[in-house]
Scaffold this motif. Structure first.
Motif, short mmCIF file in Angstrom:
data_model
loop_
_atom_site.label_atom_id
_atom_site.label_comp_id
_atom_site.label_asym_id
_atom_site.label_seq_id
_atom_site.Cartn_x
_atom_site.Cartn_y
_atom_site.Cartn_z
N ILE A 116 -0.25 -4.19 -17.81
CA ILE A 116 0.95 -3.72 -17.11
C ILE A 116 0.88 -4.06 -15.62
CG2 ILE A 116 2.27 -1.66 -16.45
CD1 ILE A 116 1.36 -0.45 -19.19
N GLU A 117 -0.27 -3.84 -15.01
CA GLU A 117 -0.43 -4.20 -13.60
C GLU A 117 -0.21 -5.70 -13.41
OE1 GLU A 117 -0.69 -1.93 -11.48
OE2 GLU A 117 -2.16 -0.39 -11.98
N MET B 176 -6.78 -5.86 -12.12
CA MET B 176 -7.89 -4.99 -12.54
C MET B 176 -8.32 -4.06 -11.41
SD MET B 176 -10.35 -7.35 -14.93
CE MET B 176 -11.26 -5.88 -15.50
N MET C 163 -6.51 -2.99 -8.82
CA MET C 163 -5.51 -1.94 -8.56
C MET C 163 -5.64 -0.83 -9.60
SD MET C 163 -2.00 -3.61 -7.10
CE MET C 163 -1.52 -4.34 -8.68
N ALA C 164 -5.83 -1.23 -10.86
CA ALA C 164 -5.98 -0.23 -11.92
C ALA C 164 -7.18 0.67 -11.63
CB ALA C 164 -6.15 -0.92 -13.27
N ARG C 165 -8.28 0.05 -11.22
CA ARG C 165 -9.48 0.85 -10.92
C ARG C 165 -9.27 1.76 -9.72
NH1 ARG C 165 -13.34 -3.68 -12.44
NH2 ARG C 165 -14.17 -2.95 -14.43
N GLN D 98 5.65 -0.82 -10.99
CA GLN D 98 6.52 -1.95 -11.36
C GLN D 98 7.90 -1.77 -10.74
OE1 GLN D 98 6.41 -2.23 -15.71
NE2 GLN D 98 4.95 -3.89 -15.51
N THR E 4 -6.59 3.03 -8.52
CA THR E 4 -5.73 4.19 -8.81
C THR E 4 -6.59 5.34 -9.33
OG1 THR E 4 -3.93 2.72 -9.47
CG2 THR E 4 -3.77 5.01 -10.17
N ILE E 5 -7.45 4.99 -10.26
CA ILE E 5 -8.30 6.03 -10.84
C ILE E 5 -9.26 6.59 -9.79
CG2 ILE E 5 -10.19 6.34 -12.52
CD1 ILE E 5 -8.46 4.73 -14.49
N ALA F 36 -7.58 0.82 -21.56
CA ALA F 36 -7.82 0.26 -20.23
C ALA F 36 -7.22 -1.13 -20.13
CB ALA F 36 -9.32 0.23 -19.94
N GLU G 181 0.83 -1.21 0.00
CA GLU G 181 0.00 0.00 0.00
C GLU G 181 0.87 1.26 0.00
OE1 GLU G 181 -3.29 -0.20 -0.18
OE2 GLU G 181 -3.85 1.90 0.12
N VAL H 94 -3.52 -0.99 -19.43
CA VAL H 94 -3.16 -0.74 -18.02
C VAL H 94 -3.25 -2.04 -17.22
CG1 VAL H 94 -3.70 0.57 -15.96
CG2 VAL H 94 -3.99 1.63 -18.19
N VAL H 95 -4.29 -2.81 -17.44
CA VAL H 95 -4.43 -4.08 -16.72
C VAL H 95 -3.26 -5.01 -17.06
CG1 VAL H 95 -5.85 -6.14 -16.45
CG2 VAL H 95 -6.94 -3.89 -16.56
N ILE I 166 2.45 -6.75 -24.65
CA ILE I 166 2.70 -6.63 -23.20
C ILE I 166 2.26 -7.90 -22.47
CG2 ILE I 166 2.08 -5.33 -21.12
CD1 ILE I 166 1.86 -2.83 -22.98
N LEU J 120 -5.36 1.22 -2.20
CA LEU J 120 -4.54 1.13 -3.41
C LEU J 120 -4.20 -0.31 -3.78
CD1 LEU J 120 -2.23 4.20 -2.77
CD2 LEU J 120 -3.95 3.99 -4.55
N ILE K 114 -7.33 7.11 -17.59
CA ILE K 114 -6.71 5.81 -17.92
C ILE K 114 -5.22 6.01 -18.18
CG2 ILE K 114 -6.62 4.01 -19.71
CD1 ILE K 114 -9.72 4.40 -20.00
N ARG L 129 2.56 1.64 -3.36
CA ARG L 129 1.64 2.18 -4.37
C ARG L 129 1.47 3.69 -4.19
NH1 ARG L 129 -0.35 -0.38 -9.07
NH2 ARG L 129 -2.17 0.80 -9.71
#
Lengths: 92, 92, 92, 92, 92, 92
Positions: free
Chosen positions: C70-71, C30, C32-34, B73, C36-37, C64, B23, C67-68, D70, C11, B62, B26
């Motif tokens: 990469i996460e 997915m 974590m990506a959400r 990363q 963040t936004i 989108a 956490e 991003v997933v 990716i 996060l 996004i 991040r």
């Protein structure tokens, strides 16, 4: 033509990816990102015009930030993430 | 000009990529992403205007999320993915 | 203002990158990506408006998805790609 | 509403990143990329409309190709690049 | 409909990521990038129309170049960067 | 048609990712990025027209910089980040 000085065209300023601290590594990442662009477009006048555009455009700023993030991945890996200071050797 | 305070310009807040938890790692990733942009554009007025634009634009959000994913990363690798807490040493 | 609940702002939901299966790891990517936004834009009303736009725009969906991806690289590396189940220990 | 079947929503089809061949690994990368988007937008009607747009737009196709590239990085790393077949064990 | 031949749809042409030289590895990266797009859009007519658009658009060319760069990261890692030829074994 | 000479189409100029210095590695990253585009679009006339467009567009320059950053990740990893010069062998 108003050409950038040679110092602004060095691709890896300082000639090494190794830095003493993460802060310096991050500064190097930003510098490498900038100098790449200087090499593609060395005309100072054009760069200044471009700066007026991208520096007030949030999407451009996010894109610029992404390039720095990618450069920093390389610099951080080169420095083994500056972990030495935090873990004892036998933990690495 | 309404310039950001120096604290908002530190490239690696805290001076290290090592954090105690995912956490916090991040949060550091988000902070590094923001501070890069602060360094490219340190004018608070311009940043506030930009925020009004990108923060309501899903494509910008996004893109911002992607930068955070890339920064994370690096932070996650620096912390060996915080695996220590979950695997016994001999499993690493 | 219709602000997201705190749970949507964590996060790294669950507090760890380690998951039992690739499927759970992908779900975490997915999430974590959400989140963040959510942290960049915690206003539910704005997010709902944004969803109406990006969720029907193929280019936004591809972005989108990126991003997933990469996460997930990070989560998968954290879990050593969940290889344990497939290779014998001495092969790792 | 014309919702996708559950099978199209599995995030990691097959439940593992390990495949026998690079070809199968690449197919998995494409499938994961698709299923992410299915999870964000599970309405078949919307997806079909989107396909008509992005599948004839070269920039969208390039962006889709990038997502697959990716995803494949992750799958390829999970499989140690399928090197086993080419190098003797002591060379790995 | 003018569909691509099966050979243009193989996801990993040659069935392996291992190549003899960096040059061949780079060619494989380009080929994988192309064949992904062939699989998403196998209609030759549509691809030819798309080529007329993206091949004269510098931003599209840069985006295509980025995909190749990402694919090449995977191929280069698979081949351990073809270092064998340059370093003695004990240096690796 | 004004086609590029063969030398501009070599995918990995020099035939190796190994370089003596970071500066040379960075130059190779830029060259590989350019030669990829040469291979996609080998018509010199079209490339010159494109250069007039992207070289004065800050967003295009940022995108080009990102490709170089990605290529450099590969070259830097291939050279083990040129660390040899800075750490004693037993520290690597």
């Amino acid at each position: 033509m108003d050409r950038l000085p040679d110092s602004a065209l060095v691709l890896v300023p300082g000639g090494t990816l190794i830095t003493d601290t993460p802060e310096e590594g991050r500064a190097l990442a930003m510098l490498m990102a900038r100098h790449t662009i200087h090499n593609i477009q060395p005309n100072l006048e054009v760069l200044k015009k471009g700066r007026k555009i991208y520096s007030v455009n949030p999407d451009s700023l996010i894109a610029a930030g992404q390039v720095v993030a990618i450069e920093f991945q390389t610099v951080a890996a080169a420095n083994n993430y500056w972990k030495q200071c935090y873990y004892r050797k036998e933990d690495m």
